[in-house]
Scaffold this motif. Structure first.
Motif, PDB file in Angstrom:
ATOM      1  N   LEU A  36     -13.849   6.731  20.463  1.00 15.37           N
ATOM      2  CA  LEU A  36     -14.072   6.578  19.539  1.00 15.37           C
ATOM      3  C   LEU A  36     -15.420   6.036  18.738  1.00 15.37           C
ATOM      4  O   LEU A  36     -15.887   6.216  17.924  1.00 15.37           O
ATOM      5  N   GLU A  37     -15.988   4.958  19.737  1.00 16.02           N
ATOM      6  CA  GLU A  37     -17.282   4.453  19.485  1.00 16.02           C
ATOM      7  C   GLU A  37     -18.418   5.623  19.536  1.00 16.02           C
ATOM      8  O   GLU A  37     -19.246   5.463  18.751  1.00 16.02           O
ATOM      9  N   ARG A  38     -17.995   6.671  20.217  1.00 13.43           N
ATOM     10  CA  ARG A  38     -19.180   7.807  20.239  1.00 13.43           C
ATOM     11  C   ARG A  38     -18.539   8.918  19.330  1.00 13.43           C
ATOM     12  O   ARG A  38     -19.326  10.045  19.245  1.00 13.43           O
ATOM     13  N   GLU A  39     -17.543   8.381  18.554  1.00 14.13           N
ATOM     14  CA  GLU A  39     -16.921   9.604  17.442  1.00 14.13           C
ATOM     15  C   GLU A  39     -16.566  10.847  18.152  1.00 14.13           C
ATOM     16  O   GLU A  39     -16.474  11.862  17.654  1.00 14.13           O
ATOM     17  N   GLU A  40     -15.771  10.440  19.474  1.00 16.25           N
ATOM     18  CA  GLU A  40     -15.300  11.619  20.219  1.00 16.25           C
ATOM     19  C   GLU A  40     -13.958  11.427  20.115  1.00 16.25           C
ATOM     20  O   GLU A  40     -13.269  10.430  20.200  1.00 16.25           O
ATOM     21  N   THR A  41     -13.223  12.674  19.850  1.00 14.27           N
ATOM     22  CA  THR A  41     -11.501  12.420  19.885  1.00 14.27           C
ATOM     23  C   THR A  41     -11.022  13.414  20.762  1.00 14.27           C
ATOM     24  O   THR A  41      -9.569  13.557  21.043  1.00 14.27           O
ATOM     25  N   ALA A  42     -11.999  14.090  21.713  1.00 16.57           N
ATOM     26  CA  ALA A  42     -11.364  15.214  22.585  1.00 16.57           C
ATOM     27  C   ALA A  42     -10.502  14.478  23.699  1.00 16.57           C
ATOM     28  O   ALA A  42      -9.525  15.084  23.939  1.00 16.57           O
ATOM     29  N   LEU A  43     -10.454  13.305  24.086  1.00 18.92           N
ATOM     30  CA  LEU A  43      -9.751  12.504  25.023  1.00 18.92           C
ATOM     31  C   LEU A  43      -8.104  12.581  24.315  1.00 18.92           C
ATOM     32  O   LEU A  43      -7.316  12.562  25.235  1.00 18.92           O
ATOM     33  N   LEU A  44      -8.239  12.428  23.019  1.00 17.37           N
ATOM     34  CA  LEU A  44      -6.980  12.252  22.635  1.00 17.37           C
ATOM     35  C   LEU A  44      -5.994  13.268  22.452  1.00 17.37           C
ATOM     36  O   LEU A  44      -4.714  13.206  22.464  1.00 17.37           O
ATOM     37  N   GLY A  45      -6.607  14.675  22.554  1.00 15.57           N
ATOM     38  CA  GLY A  45      -5.758  15.903  22.302  1.00 15.57           C
ATOM     39  C   GLY A  45      -4.651  15.873  23.581  1.00 15.57           C
ATOM     40  O   GLY A  45      -3.383  16.001  23.181  1.00 15.57           O
ATOM     41  N   PRO A  46      -5.255  15.698  24.766  1.00 18.23           N
ATOM     42  CA  PRO A  46      -4.080  15.930  25.750  1.00 18.23           C
ATOM     43  C   PRO A  46      -3.043  14.471  25.906  1.00 18.23           C
ATOM     44  O   PRO A  46      -1.881  14.910  26.130  1.00 18.23           O
ATOM     45  N   LEU A  47      -3.715  13.559  25.141  1.00 16.12           N
ATOM     46  CA  LEU A  47      -2.657  12.410  25.302  1.00 16.12           C
ATOM     47  C   LEU A  47      -1.602  12.628  24.133  1.00 16.12           C
ATOM     48  O   LEU A  47      -0.438  12.365  24.185  1.00 16.12           O
ATOM     49  N   PHE A  48      -2.018  13.185  22.996  1.00 16.61           N
ATOM     50  CA  PHE A  48      -1.083  13.509  21.940  1.00 16.61           C
ATOM     51  C   PHE A  48      -0.026  14.577  22.674  1.00 16.61           C
ATOM     52  O   PHE A  48       1.221  14.253  22.104  1.00 16.61           O
ATOM     53  N   ALA A  49      -0.551  15.492  23.108  1.00 16.18           N
ATOM     54  CA  ALA A  49       0.384  16.340  23.647  1.00 16.18           C
ATOM     55  C   ALA A  49       1.297  15.826  24.848  1.00 16.18           C
ATOM     56  O   ALA A  49       2.569  16.309  24.616  1.00 16.18           O
ATOM     57  N   ASP A  50       0.887  15.111  25.624  1.00 17.26           N
ATOM     58  CA  ASP A  50       1.712  14.357  26.538  1.00 17.26           C
ATOM     59  C   ASP A  50       2.857  13.521  26.030  1.00 17.26           C
ATOM     60  O   ASP A  50       4.074  13.528  26.283  1.00 17.26           O
ATOM     61  N   ALA A  51       2.235  12.953  25.023  1.00 17.36           N
ATOM     62  CA  ALA A  51       3.312  11.972  24.198  1.00 17.36           C
ATOM     63  C   ALA A  51       4.387  12.712  23.500  1.00 17.36           C
ATOM     64  O   ALA A  51       5.504  12.183  23.495  1.00 17.36           O
ATOM     65  N   ALA A  52       4.053  13.763  22.638  1.00 19.45           N
ATOM     66  CA  ALA A  52       4.933  14.265  22.060  1.00 19.45           C
ATOM     67  C   ALA A  52       5.850  15.173  22.904  1.00 19.45           C
ATOM     68  O   ALA A  52       7.269  15.125  22.734  1.00 19.45           O
ATOM     69  N   ARG A  53       5.569  15.612  24.152  1.00 15.59           N
ATOM     70  CA  ARG A  53       6.243  16.078  25.080  1.00 15.59           C
ATOM     71  C   ARG A  53       7.422  14.917  25.570  1.00 15.59           C
ATOM     72  O   ARG A  53       8.651  15.232  25.675  1.00 15.59           O
ATOM     73  N   ALA A  54       6.963  13.743  25.872  1.00 13.54           N
ATOM     74  CA  ALA A  54       7.863  12.808  26.171  1.00 13.54           C
ATOM     75  C   ALA A  54       8.900  12.254  25.223  1.00 13.54           C
ATOM     76  O   ALA A  54       9.962  12.078  25.280  1.00 13.54           O
TER      77      ALA A  54
END
Lengths: 279, 279
Positions: free
Chosen positions: A251-269
């Motif tokens: 986020l400090e680099r204004e990057e959110t790419a890391l979050l996509g897979p986390l959102f997907a994993d979390a929604a699946r769980a």
């Protein structure tokens, strides 16, 4: 009903709910609580057929003794039971220390119902609390009594799951104790932000409210659980801290790419949990 | 009702709920959505009196235009409105970029209802969604139109709160975006633990379930919000990571003393939110 007379030591949320469910299932339920007001309230709520005046009297009057007590009181009660020979279960949230402290009891089964509410006490007790919930049994218990306890658990509407105590403790660190720590850390962060700007509370929506439901749980109940399971829990808390550090760095680099897979994993769980709840 | 004809661009959860609430309050509501199926569904649900065929047609047919769109679509719509002179509001979760993109609109008010559900879409819309919710108005908006918008917000059952856009964004980083990140990080951790041991799901209780409610929210909606508010959010995510690191370090030494004050702060914050919700 695999037991005709159930003794419940500690008639708070879990003990009171268990008593209500067991009476509904046809058992006679005898209660004991060190707080006479709680015992009176449990009788008034229709959770008990009879009340006992001591743990020992309770044990001797029943054919299944349930310790529905906080962790330290559970350990103390196991010591007080000396060489009691009948079936005994506990319902504490950590199993390894309890099972170790119960080695002198020939028919002890360490159990854990995955049910609860953020508010405890007999007034929150509910005979349907365990319906559909997983209820673990320690894998090291003698097979004969374990089979009877599993039938008892089913009679309360719950799903028995036999699991090793250390494996149980390692898993509930992630599935139960970590969520509690997160709710507390988030609530403490909100308190700090609100101390800087009093409008923070007004800017909380339903999301924050659902994330803080667990923050109502008292430290008095949790301290012994967290201490007893400190090392497995530390691993999960640190894993989450590392995940948040990585998210913050992105986020400090204004990057959110890391979050996509986390959102997907979390929604699946989250979906998978709902599917289990609907079984 | 401070406006007789309300135009709603985007009739998903928020737009659809707003349309239902505004019709109940006596307004005529005209809707527009780039997805014709959603527009049909909104009409079928009784959320709309009429439908418009374009954003521009919608704007010209109403005396208040509501942009109830995701952040990127909100920014695009503001550009499309050229020199539109009438009252316009948006409802996006970040305010500074939206207010900056609306400088050419003389009667624009950036607003944010602190209401929502983990599941979006017109089928989840509810005319009572905003009842008792805080609904912010940007402090830089012209006083005349801001007063009328505040009255409109009150007519939907919500509580207007005038706040500077940058202050809003800094506060919702902690009160809304941080809880979302935590739910996602926790859900991803659960997915990792479940991949190692399939019994993890069965060992989740109601606590984990409440902590994962937000994890159903789609990344598609959140990505632009998190990116737009990346720097304030990074500060909060990092603060929480540090708090978890300290908790983990304590647990590794089997110390829980650090947790007592955190539990107390969190319980106070949670109680304070409930008190606000009951106002």
């Amino acid at each position: 009903m695999s037991f005709a007379r159930i003794g419940v030591a500690g008639v708070g949320l879990i003990g009171g709910s268990l008593a209500l469910a067991a009476r509904t299932a046809g058992a006679v339920v005898i209660g004991f609580d060190t707080d006479p007001a709680v015992l009176d309230r449990a009788r008034a709520r229709g959770a008990l057929d009879e009340a006992a005046t001591s743990l020992r009297a309770l044990a001797n009057a029943t054919d299944l003794l349930v310790l529905a007590l906080p962790v330290p009181a559970t350990l103390a009660a196991l010591g007080d039971l000396d060489s009691f020979a009948g079936p005994v279960i506990d319902v504490a949230s950590v199993k390894a220390p309890v099972v170790a402290a119960a080695r002198h009891l020939p028919q002890f089964v360490g159990t854990h119902p995955l049910a609860g509410r953020e508010r405890g006490g007999i007034d929150a007790a509910d005979g349907t609390l365990f319906r559909g919930a997983t209820w673990t049994l320690d894998a090291s218990a003698p097979a004969g009594v374990a089979t009877r306890i599993a039938a008892f658990i089913e009679s309360l509407g719950a799903q028995p799951l036999v699991i090793d105590a250390a494996e149980h403790d390692r898993l509930v660190a992630a599935t139960s104790h970590l969520p509690q720590i997160l709710a507390v850390a988030l609530g403490a962060r909100l308190a700090a932000v609100a101390a800087e700007d009093g409008r923070a509370g007004a800017l909380c929506g339903p999301g924050m409210r659902s994330m803080l439901r667990l923050a109502h749980s008292p430290f008095g109940l949790w301290e012994a659980i967290l201490r007893a399971n400190a090392r497995p829990l530390a691993r999960d808390v640190r894993a989450l801290a590392h995940s948040l550090e990585a998210i913050a760095a992105g986020l400090e680099r204004e990057e959110t790419a890391l979050l996509g897979p986390l959102f997907a994993d979390a929604a699946r769980a989250a979906r998978s949990l709902e599917a289990e709840a609907n079984v």
